[in-house]
Design a protein around this motif. Structure first.
Motif, PDB file in Angstrom:
ATOM      1  N   PRO A   1       0.838  -1.206   0.000  1.00 31.23           N
ATOM      2  CA  PRO A   1       0.000   0.000   0.000  1.00 31.23           C
ATOM      3  C   PRO A   1       0.872   1.255   0.000  1.00 31.23           C
ATOM      4  CG  PRO A   1       0.060  -0.961   2.203  1.00 31.23           C
ATOM      5  CD  PRO A   1       0.855  -1.880   1.312  1.00 31.23           C
ATOM      6  N   ALA A   2       0.798   2.039  -1.075  1.00 31.86           N
ATOM      7  CA  ALA A   2       1.607   3.258  -1.170  1.00 31.86           C
ATOM      8  C   ALA A   2       0.853   4.485  -0.698  1.00 31.86           C
ATOM      9  CB  ALA A   2       2.074   3.459  -2.610  1.00 31.86           C
ATOM     10  N   VAL A   3      -0.457   4.497  -0.879  1.00 33.70           N
ATOM     11  CA  VAL A   3      -1.312   5.617  -0.462  1.00 33.70           C
ATOM     12  C   VAL A   3      -2.546   5.028   0.189  1.00 33.70           C
ATOM     13  CG1 VAL A   3      -2.757   7.523  -1.259  1.00 33.70           C
ATOM     14  CG2 VAL A   3      -0.478   7.210  -2.224  1.00 33.70           C
ATOM     15  N   ASN A   4      -2.957   5.616   1.314  1.00 32.20           N
ATOM     16  CA  ASN A   4      -4.074   5.051   2.064  1.00 32.20           C
ATOM     17  C   ASN A   4      -4.960   6.154   2.629  1.00 32.20           C
ATOM     18  OD1 ASN A   4      -5.745   3.280   3.486  1.00 32.20           O
ATOM     19  ND2 ASN A   4      -4.382   3.196   5.249  1.00 32.20           N
ATOM     20  N   GLY A   5      -6.147   6.349   2.037  1.00 27.69           N
ATOM     21  CA  GLY A   5      -7.149   7.249   2.603  1.00 27.69           C
ATOM     22  C   GLY A   5      -6.858   8.728   2.441  1.00 27.69           C
ATOM     23  N   VAL A   6      -6.293   9.140   1.318  1.00 26.53           N
ATOM     24  CA  VAL A   6      -5.972  10.553   1.090  1.00 26.53           C
ATOM     25  C   VAL A   6      -7.197  11.291   0.551  1.00 26.53           C
ATOM     26  CG1 VAL A   6      -4.657  12.114  -0.400  1.00 26.53           C
ATOM     27  CG2 VAL A   6      -3.509  10.243   0.780  1.00 26.53           C
TER      28      VAL A   6
ATOM     29  N   LYS B   1       3.838  10.955  -2.215  1.00 29.41           N
ATOM     30  CA  LYS B   1       3.432  12.187  -2.907  1.00 29.41           C
ATOM     31  C   LYS B   1       3.303  11.967  -4.419  1.00 29.41           C
ATOM     32  CE  LYS B   1       7.011  14.588  -1.721  1.00 29.41           C
ATOM     33  NZ  LYS B   1       7.801  13.423  -1.276  1.00 29.41           N
ATOM     34  N   SER B   2       4.328  11.408  -5.039  1.00 22.53           N
ATOM     35  CA  SER B   2       4.297  11.204  -6.488  1.00 22.53           C
ATOM     36  C   SER B   2       3.241  10.189  -6.887  1.00 22.53           C
ATOM     37  CB  SER B   2       5.674  10.752  -6.992  1.00 22.53           C
ATOM     38  OG  SER B   2       6.630  11.786  -6.842  1.00 22.53           O
ATOM     39  N   THR B   3       2.979   9.209  -6.025  1.00 20.22           N
ATOM     40  CA  THR B   3       1.921   8.243  -6.316  1.00 20.22           C
ATOM     41  C   THR B   3       0.568   8.921  -6.363  1.00 20.22           C
ATOM     42  OG1 THR B   3       3.153   6.389  -5.364  1.00 20.22           O
ATOM     43  CG2 THR B   3       0.770   6.170  -5.476  1.00 20.22           C
TER      44      THR B   3
ATOM     45  N   PRO C   1      -2.125   2.373  -9.964  1.00 25.18           N
ATOM     46  CA  PRO C   1      -3.212   1.413  -9.706  1.00 25.18           C
ATOM     47  C   PRO C   1      -4.075   1.796  -8.500  1.00 25.18           C
ATOM     48  CG  PRO C   1      -1.112   0.503  -8.991  1.00 25.18           C
ATOM     49  CD  PRO C   1      -0.796   1.798  -9.671  1.00 25.18           C
ATOM     50  N   VAL C   2      -5.131   2.545  -8.750  1.00 25.49           N
ATOM     51  CA  VAL C   2      -6.059   2.967  -7.698  1.00 25.49           C
ATOM     52  C   VAL C   2      -6.941   1.782  -7.309  1.00 25.49           C
ATOM     53  CG1 VAL C   2      -7.967   4.511  -7.111  1.00 25.49           C
ATOM     54  CG2 VAL C   2      -6.051   5.343  -8.501  1.00 25.49           C
ATOM     55  N   VAL C   3      -6.989   1.467  -6.017  1.00 31.03           N
ATOM     56  CA  VAL C   3      -7.796   0.340  -5.538  1.00 31.03           C
ATOM     57  C   VAL C   3      -8.963   0.793  -4.675  1.00 31.03           C
ATOM     58  CG1 VAL C   3      -5.840  -1.244  -5.634  1.00 31.03           C
ATOM     59  CG2 VAL C   3      -6.311  -0.016  -3.508  1.00 31.03           C
ATOM     60  N   GLY C   4      -9.042   2.073  -4.364  1.00 29.74           N
ATOM     61  CA  GLY C   4     -10.136   2.563  -3.536  1.00 29.74           C
ATOM     62  C   GLY C   4     -10.247   4.067  -3.591  1.00 29.74           C
TER      63      GLY C   4
ATOM     64  N   GLY D   1       2.078   7.492   3.371  1.00 30.01           N
ATOM     65  CA  GLY D   1       0.902   7.279   2.532  1.00 30.01           C
ATOM     66  C   GLY D   1      -0.357   7.953   2.999  1.00 30.01           C
ATOM     67  N   GLN D   2      -0.269   8.819   4.028  1.00 28.84           N
ATOM     68  CA  GLN D   2      -1.446   9.510   4.545  1.00 28.84           C
ATOM     69  C   GLN D   2      -1.184  11.008   4.627  1.00 28.84           C
ATOM     70  OE1 GLN D   2      -1.960   7.708   8.410  1.00 28.84           O
ATOM     71  NE2 GLN D   2      -3.184   6.014   7.592  1.00 28.84           N
ATOM     72  N   LEU D   3      -2.247  11.797   4.438  1.00 27.45           N
ATOM     73  CA  LEU D   3      -2.164  13.226   4.740  1.00 27.45           C
ATOM     74  C   LEU D   3      -2.402  13.384   6.234  1.00 27.45           C
ATOM     75  CD1 LEU D   3      -4.050  15.012   1.801  1.00 27.45           C
ATOM     76  CD2 LEU D   3      -1.630  15.194   2.389  1.00 27.45           C
ATOM     77  N   ILE D   4      -1.367  13.826   6.949  1.00 24.43           N
ATOM     78  CA  ILE D   4      -1.470  13.897   8.403  1.00 24.43           C
ATOM     79  C   ILE D   4      -1.805  15.302   8.889  1.00 24.43           C
ATOM     80  CG2 ILE D   4       0.058  11.932   8.773  1.00 24.43           C
ATOM     81  CD1 ILE D   4       2.284  13.959   9.375  1.00 24.43           C
ATOM     82  N   GLU D   5      -1.706  16.291   8.016  1.00 26.92           N
ATOM     83  CA  GLU D   5      -2.091  17.662   8.387  1.00 26.92           C
ATOM     84  C   GLU D   5      -2.409  18.445   7.124  1.00 26.92           C
ATOM     85  OE1 GLU D   5      -0.670  21.348  11.319  1.00 26.92           O
ATOM     86  OE2 GLU D   5       0.548  19.524  11.153  1.00 26.92           O
ATOM     87  N   GLN D   6      -3.483  19.247   7.179  1.00 36.01           N
ATOM     88  CA  GLN D   6      -3.853  20.125   6.084  1.00 36.01           C
ATOM     89  C   GLN D   6      -4.285  21.469   6.665  1.00 36.01           C
ATOM     90  OE1 GLN D   6      -6.096  18.607   2.548  1.00 36.01           O
ATOM     91  NE2 GLN D   6      -6.554  16.855   3.866  1.00 36.01           N
ATOM     92  N   ALA D   7      -3.807  22.546   6.033  1.00 36.79           N
ATOM     93  CA  ALA D   7      -4.151  23.878   6.521  1.00 36.79           C
ATOM     94  C   ALA D   7      -3.782  24.905   5.464  1.00 36.79           C
ATOM     95  CB  ALA D   7      -3.423  24.186   7.836  1.00 36.79           C
TER      96      ALA D   7
END
Length: 337
Positions: free
Chosen positions: A42-47, A67-69, A79-82, A247-253
């Motif tokens: 899993p390279a990206v999870n729940g972004v 990020k690049s994924t 390959p998007v799985v979700g 693989g997660q966005l942990i902060e956004q602002a």
């Protein structure tokens, strides 16, 4: 689960589970997995994030954070799985190959990571630019060539008509990057994905490229997703920033909120590692985050940042932190009660 709270009132802040009104790009719960010899990784999870017209949204983080994924997934090149990626309300994952070919370059374009290798070395710049323009616009070759000259001039390349007959090796790295920007913007896309657009460029050229992207965004109204590992380069460029880890966005602002009041320990560590000439000790050692990011597929249980976090608590080892949503969202137990 503990009840979540954030430092500002939720009543006047957008809920990131719902699309932001007027957004040109909506990403929800994006998941990307790669198949390797060692199994599925899993390279990206729940972004999840939104991109508004004329906005620059930056995703920052260390190498290997995904990020690049994310950037590739927006163009259906990973390959998007979700989850879902919607451009002006249309689900990119549901599109066929022919529809994707029409979409890429015309409505969403990408500046790939390596300016030195992104152009075909055996074709002239003019051939590559004209090919892109004619693929997406009803122009004959002379008209497409005039459009190519116009775009090269817009990105600050001198004598653009002569440059069309040159080959990539005849240009410097910064000039090649400008050609890539001209190519990406030649069909006036709604969204421009810039993946590390200043890689391998010196500091002066970096500043010029970032200034150019900001100028073109203002002139053309293009929404820009800027991918970078250097949080310092987005301080005066981005409107909003997402910090990515494992693989997660942990902060956004917003950029101002993130720099003034970083909430996640990882974000604070990134900011502390940026050299500052106005802070002592002059010439002293730079601050650095201890440890290294986890390898994809080998993320520790609980909070993925826990092995490197000086503020880790007992339940950080077993319970993944929830996202505390709002204008300034964070994925960390320190801000839950």
């Amino acid at each position: 689960m503990p009840e979540a709270f954030i430092t500002t009132s939720k009543n006047d802040l957008p809920d990131q589970t719902e699309p932001m009104p007027g957004a040109v790009l909506n990403v929800r719960d994006l998941a990307v997995h790669y198949k390797t010899d060692d199994g599925t990784v899993p390279a990206v999870n729940g972004v999840s994030f939104d991109l508004m017209p004329g906005e620059t949204y930056a995703i920052v983080g260390e190498s290997g954070s995904g990020k690049s994924t994310v950037a590739l997934a927006l163009l259906a090149l990973a390959p998007v799985v979700g989850g879902a990626v919607r451009l002006a309300g249309r689900d990119i994952a549901a599109m066929g190959r022919t529809e994707l070919r029409r979409l890429r370059g015309r409505e969403i374009a990408m500046i790939f990571q390596e300016p030195m290798t992104s152009l075909n070395p055996v074709l002239t710049l003019g051939y590559q630019l004209v090919e892109t323009i004619r693929l997406h616009q009803p122009l004959d070759r002379p008209a497409a060539r005039l459009r190519a000259v116009e775009m090269l001039a817009k990105v600050g390349i001198s004598d653009p008509a002569r440059r069309l007959d040159q080959y990539p090796h005849e240009l410097s790295g910064g000039m090649r990057q400008r050609v890539m920007i001209a190519m990406a913007l030649s069909c006036n896309p709604r969204v421009l994905v810039a993946d590390e657009p200043t890689t391998a460029l010196d500091v002066t050229v970096q500043a010029q490229i970032l200034s150019l992207l900001d100028q073109l965004r203002a002139e053309l109204g293009t929404a820009i997703l800027l991918i970078t590992h250097d949080i310092g380069v987005v301080a005066e460029t981005a409107d909003r920033i997402g910090v990515m880890y494992a693989g997660q966005l942990i902060e956004q602002a917003t950029a101002s909120d993130l720099f003034e009041t970083p909430l996640h320990p990882y974000t604070r560590g990134l900011l502390a590692s940026v050299p500052r000439v106005d802070l002592p000790p002059a010439g002293g050692p730079l601050a650095a985050l201890a440890g290294t990011p986890p390898r994809p597929g080998n993320t520790p249980p609980g909070c993925p940042f826990r092995p490197r976090c000086a503020d880790a608590m007992a339940h950080c080892t077993t319970m993944p932190p929830e996202v505390l949503r709002g204008r300034h969202s964070v994925r960390c137990w320190l801000h839950a009660r």
